[in-house]
Scaffold this motif. Structure first.
Motif, PDB file in Angstrom:
ATOM      1  N   THR A  26       0.864  -1.180   0.000  1.00 48.70           N
ATOM      2  CA  THR A  26       0.000   0.000   0.000  1.00 48.70           C
ATOM      3  C   THR A  26       0.898   1.227   0.000  1.00 48.70           C
ATOM      4  N   THR A  27       0.421   2.254  -0.664  1.00 54.42           N
ATOM      5  CA  THR A  27       1.110   3.541  -0.687  1.00 54.42           C
ATOM      6  C   THR A  27       0.206   4.575  -0.047  1.00 54.42           C
ATOM      7  N   SER A  28       0.704   5.291   0.937  1.00 54.66           N
ATOM      8  CA  SER A  28      -0.058   6.356   1.579  1.00 54.66           C
ATOM      9  C   SER A  28       0.238   7.681   0.894  1.00 54.66           C
ATOM     10  N   ILE A  29      -0.812   8.411   0.576  1.00 56.32           N
ATOM     11  CA  ILE A  29      -0.684   9.718  -0.056  1.00 56.32           C
ATOM     12  C   ILE A  29      -1.261  10.777   0.875  1.00 56.32           C
ATOM     13  N   THR A  61      -7.548   3.335  10.796  1.00 55.12           N
ATOM     14  CA  THR A  61      -6.493   2.583  10.130  1.00 55.12           C
ATOM     15  C   THR A  61      -7.111   2.021   8.849  1.00 55.12           C
ATOM     16  N   TRP A  62      -6.319   1.270   8.100  1.00 56.41           N
ATOM     17  CA  TRP A  62      -6.823   0.676   6.868  1.00 56.41           C
ATOM     18  C   TRP A  62      -6.508  -0.813   6.860  1.00 56.41           C
ATOM     19  N   ILE A  63      -7.507  -1.623   6.493  1.00 51.62           N
ATOM     20  CA  ILE A  63      -7.275  -3.049   6.305  1.00 51.62           C
ATOM     21  C   ILE A  63      -7.000  -3.287   4.825  1.00 51.62           C
ATOM     22  N   VAL A  88      -2.499   4.684   9.515  1.00 53.28           N
ATOM     23  CA  VAL A  88      -2.726   5.889   8.717  1.00 53.28           C
ATOM     24  C   VAL A  88      -2.093   7.075   9.442  1.00 53.28           C
ATOM     25  N   THR A  89      -1.100   7.677   8.821  1.00 55.62           N
ATOM     26  CA  THR A  89      -0.367   8.761   9.457  1.00 55.62           C
ATOM     27  C   THR A  89       0.192   9.703   8.392  1.00 55.62           C
ATOM     28  N   GLU A  90       0.411  10.945   8.769  1.00 59.22           N
ATOM     29  CA  GLU A  90       1.053  11.904   7.869  1.00 59.22           C
ATOM     30  C   GLU A  90       2.570  11.710   7.841  1.00 59.22           C
ATOM     31  N   ASP A  91       3.101  11.060   8.873  1.00 56.92           N
ATOM     32  CA  ASP A  91       4.543  10.828   8.940  1.00 56.92           C
ATOM     33  C   ASP A  91       4.921   9.619   8.089  1.00 56.92           C
TER      34      ASP A  91
END
Length: 323
Positions: A26-29, A61-63, A88-91
């Motif tokens: 997964t990629t967090s944006i 959070t994300w599953i 799930v975080t901005e960091d």
């Protein structure tokens, strides 16, 4: 890259030096909704395979769900076919990948959580897939396991809900549901759905997108319906902790020109379903009103890839979607 792997080896689920096919992730944006620009993006889960829809949790959070059951017998270091929880975080943060084995091992598609009754619903992307319910021992910590069940229709056994061979369901028709406990849920032979059907569980033609809203769990059957163009179901719990429930065929496509292979779904701030098609090119975002009327929001004329991952910003002003 080798240095990154070395520094994060304990967080990556399945990897074998630099040679591995386990490049699912997964990629967090991080997106600035005010200035309308991407602030940063980073890898947030690694070493998994064929990551599919998954879903959000009430504790933000994300599953992420693996839509494969490849494993050691296929030459991999570990078995796959699990859900993983992503922080799930901005960091910039790579979550340690821990398989949530209590939620079962199968070809996962999507997850939706009923925060009122603390129930977790899951779809399975197979033409004879089951509709699962997970009752966690501790809501907020799925690593502690729980009970896995699958949906069955009361007074019916092993019902095929596809409407392919015979039209068992009419749109708007409701049937009472009971839930059947499943065992051997790590399913080394990949036969969880087969054993479930032998116990009387109902099957759906490629369960994919799922979303919870207003006491209902909506989910798609991508190739369901007499035209094999797709169905949308909705389930509502009844009684204490949803001991029983009610299943309704909410929408069935009368042809691919109407709705073609509904996949991911979400609920708009105004209460309509937003459905992403996964047909064979020129896919659309389709809105469906509570009364079953449909309309079109967008069409992909860029390429033949599917729409996926439609979701609204927290303030409801921006609709994000993947291609």
């Amino acid at each position: 890259f080798p240095k990154y792997l070395k520094n994060n080896k304990d967080k990556i689920y399945d990897i074998k030096k630099n040679k591995t096919e386990c490049f699912g992730c997964t990629t967090s944006i991080v997106y600035d909704t005010k200035n309308k620009k991407v602030v940063k993006q980073f890898l947030s889960l690694a070493g998994t395979l064929v990551n599919c829809s998954g879903g959000p949790t009430p504790w933000k959070t994300w599953i992420s769900s693996e839509e494969t059951v490849k494993g050691k017998k296929d030459g991999l270091r570990k078995n796959h076919g699990y859900n993983f929880e992503v922080k799930v975080t901005e960091d910039v943060h790579l979550t340690k990948a821990v398989p949530l084995k209590g939620m079962g091992r199968f070809r996962h598609e999507a997850v939706a959580i009923d925060p009122i009754y603390n129930l977790v619903y899951q779809t399975e992307d197979r033409e004879d897939g089951l509709f699962y319910r997970f009752i966690p021992k501790q809501m907020g910590d799925f690593k502690k396991g729980g009970k896995l069940q699958a949906l069955s229709l009361k007074n019916f056994r092993g019902t095929d809900c596809s409407n392919w061979k015979q039209k068992i369901f009419e749109v708007g028709q409701k049937r009472i549901v009971k839930w059947i406990d499943l065992d051997d849920i790590d399913s080394p032979e990949d036969d969880l759905r087969i054993r479930g059907k032998n116990k009387g569980c109902a099957s759906f033609a490629r369960g994919e997108g799922i979303w919870y809203a207003n006491d209902y769990v909506y989910f798609t059957a991508t190739s369901g319906g007499s035209e094999k163009a797709g169905q949308i179901w909705r389930y509502k719990h009844i009684g204490k902790r949803g001991a029983q429930g009610e299943l309704e065929l909410f929408f069935e496509s009368s042809g691919k020109n109407v709705l073609n292979s509904p996949d991911n779904i979400t609920i708009s701030p105004w209460g309509d379903l937003i459905v992403s098609e996964d047909g064979k090119g020129s896919d659309r975002l389709v809105g469906i009103k509570p009364n079953g009327e449909y309309y079109y929001l967008a069409q992909n004329i860029f390429n033949n890839a599917e729409f996926a991952g439609a979701t609204f910003s927290p303030n409801g002003e921006i609709l994000f979607v993947n291609i």
